[in-house]
Write an enzyme that holds these catalytic residues in place. Structure first.
Site, short mmCIF file in Angstrom:
data_model
loop_
_atom_site.label_atom_id
_atom_site.label_comp_id
_atom_site.label_asym_id
_atom_site.label_seq_id
_atom_site.Cartn_x
_atom_site.Cartn_y
_atom_site.Cartn_z
N GLU A 98 0.84 -1.21 0.00
CA GLU A 98 0.00 0.00 0.00
C GLU A 98 0.86 1.26 0.00
O GLU A 98 2.03 1.22 0.38
CB GLU A 98 -0.88 0.01 1.27
CG GLU A 98 -2.34 -0.27 1.01
CD GLU A 98 -3.09 0.83 0.27
OE1 GLU A 98 -2.48 1.69 -0.40
OE2 GLU A 98 -4.32 0.81 0.35
N ASP A 102 -4.36 5.24 6.43
CA ASP A 102 -4.97 6.39 7.08
C ASP A 102 -5.94 5.86 8.14
O ASP A 102 -5.52 5.49 9.22
CB ASP A 102 -5.65 7.19 5.96
CG ASP A 102 -6.16 8.53 6.37
OD1 ASP A 102 -5.40 9.28 6.98
OD2 ASP A 102 -7.31 8.86 6.06
N LYS A 130 -0.17 6.84 8.88
CA LYS A 130 -0.64 7.94 9.73
C LYS A 130 -1.38 7.33 10.91
O LYS A 130 -2.61 7.24 10.90
CB LYS A 130 -1.65 8.79 8.95
CG LYS A 130 -1.09 9.75 7.96
CD LYS A 130 -2.25 10.64 7.47
CE LYS A 130 -1.99 11.18 6.11
NZ LYS A 130 -3.15 11.90 5.55
N ARG A 164 1.70 12.68 -8.29
CA ARG A 164 2.21 11.32 -8.02
C ARG A 164 3.67 11.18 -8.44
O ARG A 164 4.40 10.37 -7.90
CB ARG A 164 1.40 10.27 -8.80
CG ARG A 164 -0.03 10.09 -8.35
CD ARG A 164 -0.62 8.84 -9.00
NE ARG A 164 -2.06 8.80 -8.96
CZ ARG A 164 -2.79 8.33 -7.95
NH1 ARG A 164 -2.18 7.88 -6.87
NH2 ARG A 164 -4.09 8.30 -8.00
P1 IMP Z 1 -7.90 4.47 4.53
O1 IMP Z 1 -6.75 3.89 5.29
O2 IMP Z 1 -9.00 3.48 4.26
O3 IMP Z 1 -8.46 5.71 5.20
O4 IMP Z 1 -7.46 4.92 3.07
C1 IMP Z 1 -6.15 5.11 2.72
C2 IMP Z 1 -6.14 5.69 1.32
O5 IMP Z 1 -6.48 7.08 1.35
C3 IMP Z 1 -4.74 5.62 0.72
O6 IMP Z 1 -4.54 4.43 -0.01
C4 IMP Z 1 -4.70 6.87 -0.15
O7 IMP Z 1 -5.22 6.58 -1.42
C5 IMP Z 1 -5.61 7.85 0.55
N1 IMP Z 1 -4.84 8.78 1.42
C6 IMP Z 1 -4.84 8.85 2.76
N2 IMP Z 1 -4.04 9.81 3.23
C7 IMP Z 1 -3.46 10.38 2.14
C8 IMP Z 1 -2.51 11.45 1.97
O8 IMP Z 1 -2.00 12.08 2.91
N3 IMP Z 1 -2.17 11.75 0.68
C9 IMP Z 1 -2.69 11.08 -0.39
N4 IMP Z 1 -3.59 10.07 -0.27
C10 IMP Z 1 -3.99 9.73 0.98
MG MG Z 2 -4.63 4.21 -2.16
#
Ligand code: IMP
Ligand code: MG
Length: 180
Positions: A98, A102, A130, A164
């Site tokens: 990945e 987040d 994060k 990107r």
């Molecule tokens: P989550 O963990 O389900 O909230 O989703 C994670 C996804 O959100 C990642 O694969 C990214 O595509 C996007 N994402 C989360 N934080 C960031 C960031 O700081 N910059 C760019 N994309 C982010």
């Molecule tokens: Mg992603």
């Protein structure tokens, strides 16, 4: 520095070191086994390309594209598969690659989904993490770099499809969307 960038958070040199370290660790942990690395498109494409070149054991690659159902700013964690794997992962040592974790919702769902296909094991490897933003507990086996709660771009990570290609990871400025 480009005006859409507030600050470089992680330099390309630091990223290179981090990728080397993870590649070495994975090669050690899976010695004698054949691994299948699953790249979660699109964000992880650069990380995956760099990482496989640091792996010293047999490795296969495959690609998957998912989108989470949500209201735009927050993900529900229910994953819709846009592009599924070509490979049958039964009995394989799978490592999900990945870009960033987040809330953890997407990965949580993806891992559960792949687990139903009876792989030998599933591990998660992310370039960036994060931890402050986590909504669900998800075990992450390999983490490149923990970052604060900031929106980052570069090294595969985008804002609205852009940035990107940047080699360093940067914090996007407040007017990042207007100054391409
Ligand atoms: P989550 O963990 O389900 O909230 O989703 C994670 C996804 O959100 C990642 O694969 C990214 O595509 C996007 N994402 C989360 N934080 C960031 C960031 O700081 N910059 C760019 N994309 C982010
Ligand atoms: Mg992603």
């Amino acid at each position: 520095m480009a005006k859409y960038i507030k600050e470089i958070l992680i330099s390309k040199e630091q990223i290179h070191d981090m990728v080397k370290r993870i590649g070495l660790q994975i090669s050690k942990d899976y010695e004698g086994k054949e691994i299948l690395m699953v790249c979660v498109l699109r964000g992880a494409f650069i990380f995956m390309a760099d990482l496989v070149r640091e792996i010293t054991i047999p490795v296969q690659v495959d690609f998957m594209s998912v989108s989470s159902y949500g209201n735009g700013t927050s993900t529900s964690g229910v994953v819709r598969i846009l592009r599924d794997l070509d490979s049958d992962i039964t009995g394989k040592y799978v490592i999900i690659i990945e870009d960033i974790i987040d809330s953890g919702l997407t990965l949580n769902h993806l891992k559960a989904l792949l687990a139903t296909r009876n792989p030998a094991s599933i591990a998660i490897c992310t370039a960036f993490d994060k931890p402050d933003r986590r909504k669900v507990d998800v075990h992450v086996d390999y983490i490149g770099c923990k970052i604060p709660d900031e929106f980052i771009v570069g090294y595969g990570l985008d804002f609205d499809g852009n940035y990107r290609h940047l080699a360093d990871v940067s914090i996007l400025g407040d007017d990042g969307g207007d100054n391409l």
